[in-house]
Design a protein around this motif. Sequence first.
Motif, short mmCIF file in Angstrom:
data_model
loop_
_atom_site.label_atom_id
_atom_site.label_comp_id
_atom_site.label_asym_id
_atom_site.label_seq_id
_atom_site.Cartn_x
_atom_site.Cartn_y
_atom_site.Cartn_z
N ILE B 66 0.80 -1.23 0.00
CA ILE B 66 0.00 0.00 0.00
C ILE B 66 0.83 1.28 0.00
CG2 ILE B 66 -1.84 1.26 1.19
CD1 ILE B 66 -2.72 -1.41 0.00
N THR B 67 1.63 1.45 1.05
CA THR B 67 2.33 2.74 1.19
C THR B 67 3.67 2.68 0.44
OG1 THR B 67 3.48 2.03 3.17
CG2 THR B 67 1.34 3.08 3.48
N MET B 68 4.27 3.88 0.25
CA MET B 68 5.58 3.94 -0.40
C MET B 68 6.60 3.15 0.40
SD MET B 68 6.99 4.87 -2.99
CE MET B 68 8.09 5.80 -3.98
N PHE B 69 6.50 3.24 1.74
CA PHE B 69 7.42 2.50 2.62
C PHE B 69 7.33 1.00 2.33
CE2 PHE B 69 8.19 0.16 6.55
CZ PHE B 69 9.42 0.66 6.95
N GLU B 70 6.10 0.50 2.26
CA GLU B 70 5.89 -0.94 2.04
C GLU B 70 6.37 -1.35 0.64
OE1 GLU B 70 1.72 -1.28 2.76
OE2 GLU B 70 1.94 -1.36 4.93
N ILE B 71 6.06 -0.50 -0.33
CA ILE B 71 6.42 -0.86 -1.72
C ILE B 71 7.94 -0.86 -1.89
CG2 ILE B 71 6.26 -0.03 -4.10
CD1 ILE B 71 3.33 0.79 -3.28
N LEU B 72 8.60 0.15 -1.30
CA LEU B 72 10.06 0.19 -1.39
C LEU B 72 10.66 -1.01 -0.64
CD1 LEU B 72 10.83 3.98 -0.89
CD2 LEU B 72 11.56 2.58 -2.83
#
Lengths: 343, 272
Positions: B66-72
Motif C-alpha cells: 500500500i504505502t511507499m514504505f511498504e512498496i520500497l
Amino acid sequence: MSVADSAIGSRSAGVRLLRLAGSLKFALINLAALFVGVCVAYLSDSRTVWALVVPLASSAVNLLAAMLTNAVFRRQLPLLVFHLALLAVIVLVALGRLTYLKGAAEVVDGGSFDGVLATREAGPFHGDAIAALSFASHGFTIDYAPGIRRGATRNEVAFRNAAGRLETRIIGDQQPLVLAGYRFYTSHNKGFAPTFVWHPAAGGVPQLGAVHLPAYPLHEYRQAREWVIPGTATVVWTMLQFQEIILDPDKADQFKLPGEHDLVVRIGEQRWQLQPGMSVSLPAGRLEYVGLRGWMGYTVFYDWTIPWLLAAALAAAFSLGWHYWRKFAARPWNREQDDGTTA
Amino acid sequence: MEQLLELKLLWAALVAYVLCGSLAIVGVVLRKRPERSVLALLLLGLALHTASIAVRWDRLGHGPFITMFEILSSNIWSLMLAFTIAYWRIAAIRASAAVVMPILFIMMGWLMMTSPGEGHFPPTYHTVWLFIHIGFGKVFLGAALVAVGLAGAILLRRTARGAAWFQRLPADARLDELAYRCMALGFIFETLMLIAGAIWAQDAWGRYWAWDPLETWAFITWLALGISLHARVTFRLSPRTGALMVLAVFAVAFLTFFGVPFVSTSPHKGAV
C-alpha cells in the motif's frame, strides 16, 4: 518482354512487397510507432485514437506477412504460435472496441434495473440486448474503516437465471452480476433516495418514484436535487436534512440510512418540511413522501472478446517462454559459438 | 511494540545489505574475492528483512502493497532475492554486485526517509490476483536488475579503471548474451504481469484496461522492452549498445514502478 515475363515480374514484385511488409525492420518500426503513439495518446488532451490504431493495424499486417513469407515460422512452432497469438490479440481488441459497452446504472433498494443506463458508451456495432435485462436490488451494506475508508460492499440482487428460475445472489467487490454477458459491478457511488407517491388530481394510478440524491459520503454537503413530477412540468427541489452521524470517522462503521430526518421540498416560492407519511397538496395532485431508501450505483461492462483475449494473451506469453527456453537451452550463455540449431 | 521490532529487524537487514554491498565494491576495487562473506551477508540481510515484513504483515493483516514504505521495502527484498539467486547460481558474474548494490543503496536511502505509517487496504485488493500480479512484476524487475548489473559492468569496462576492476568477468559478448537472456525472462514476466493485472482490473473496476497512468506506463515499459529485444534480433548490436538499451528499459521500468503510482490520482495505485 512477353506477357509471361510481365506476370512473373509483377508476382515477384508482390512477393518482395510481402517480404518487406513482414520484415523484422518493419516490425521494429511498428513497435517504435506504437511506443510513440502510446506516449502521444497519454500526453495529448485531444482525441488521438489514430495514434494507436495506425501502428496496431500496421503491426497486424506485419505479423501476417511475416508468417506467410518467413521460413523460420515453419521451423519454429513456438515462434509461430507467439506471432499468431499476437495477431489474435490485435484482431480481438479491434473487435472488442467495435462491440463493447461501458455504462453506469443506479437502482434504488427494492427497485429493479430495467435495461436503462444513466450513462453509456458503446462501440458502433453493439447490439441492444441490455434493454431486455433486469434484476432487482434488495439492499446493500458497506463497511467503513476508521477515517471513513470504504471496505467491503455486499449487495443482494435477484434475477432470473438461464433456466428462468428466480435466483438471489450477493455481489460486491470482485463479484459482478453477469447477465447475458453484461457485467454489473457495484461501484463506490451510492446514496439516499427519498421516495414519493404521486397521486394525480385527475385520477389514474398513483406512481411511486425515488429521487437519487448525490452520492454519499462523496457529496455529503450537497444532499439536494431538482426533479420533475411525472406527467407535469412542476419542478421540485428536494433536500435531505439530518443531524445523525452516518459514518463515524473515529471508528469502524457501516453505511446506513439516517433514522430521524427531514425532507425539505420547495416548489417555486413554497417550501415544506416533510417526514415519512406527510404529503404536499398541489393543484395537479398530491405528493406523498413515503420514506427514505438507499440507491446503489453500478458500473456496467460488456465485451464478448474477454475470454478469447485472455486465451490469446496467455498463448502469446507461454509460447514466447517456450521459444526462449528452446533457444537458450540449446546453447549455454557463456559459450562463444552458436551451434546453429536456433534462429 | 511490534512496530519497533519490525523496524529494528528492517534496520538490521539494511545494515547487513550495506555491509554486503560495501564489501562487494571494495572486493572489486582491490581485486579481492570476498564472495562467501558477500553471500553470507546477503542471506543474513534477506532473513532479517523477511522477518521484518512478516512481523508487519501480521500486525496490519495485509501484505506490503500500500504505502511507499511498504512498496520500497518489498521491492528491495524481492530485488535482493533475485540478485542473491543470480549471485549464488552464476559465480562468473559475482563482480557485477558492485554495480547492482549502489542502485539498491539508493532505494534503501529512499526507504529510510519514508514514513513507516500504515495505509488503508482497499476492498479491491482482497483478491489472489494482487499476489499474482505483483509476483510477476517482481520477477520482471529482478531479472532486469541482474541485466543492469551486467550492462553496467560492460559500460564501466570501457574505462581503464573499469576494465581493471571487472577483468575477472567474462567477455563483453558473453555478459551481453546473459543480459539479453535476463531481459527475455523479464519480458515474459512483464507480459504475465500485464495479463494478471488486466484480470484483476476487470473484477476490481469493471474494465480490463483503461489507459490509467500506471497501466499506460506499464505498457510503455513492455514496449520499450519489446523494442530492445527485437532490435537485438534485427541488428547485430554491439555489447555497448545492448547495455545502453538495458539501462534505458530499466530506467523506464523504475519510473513506472516507483514514480507513476505516486503522481497518479486513479484508483490503480502502487500495488507493485
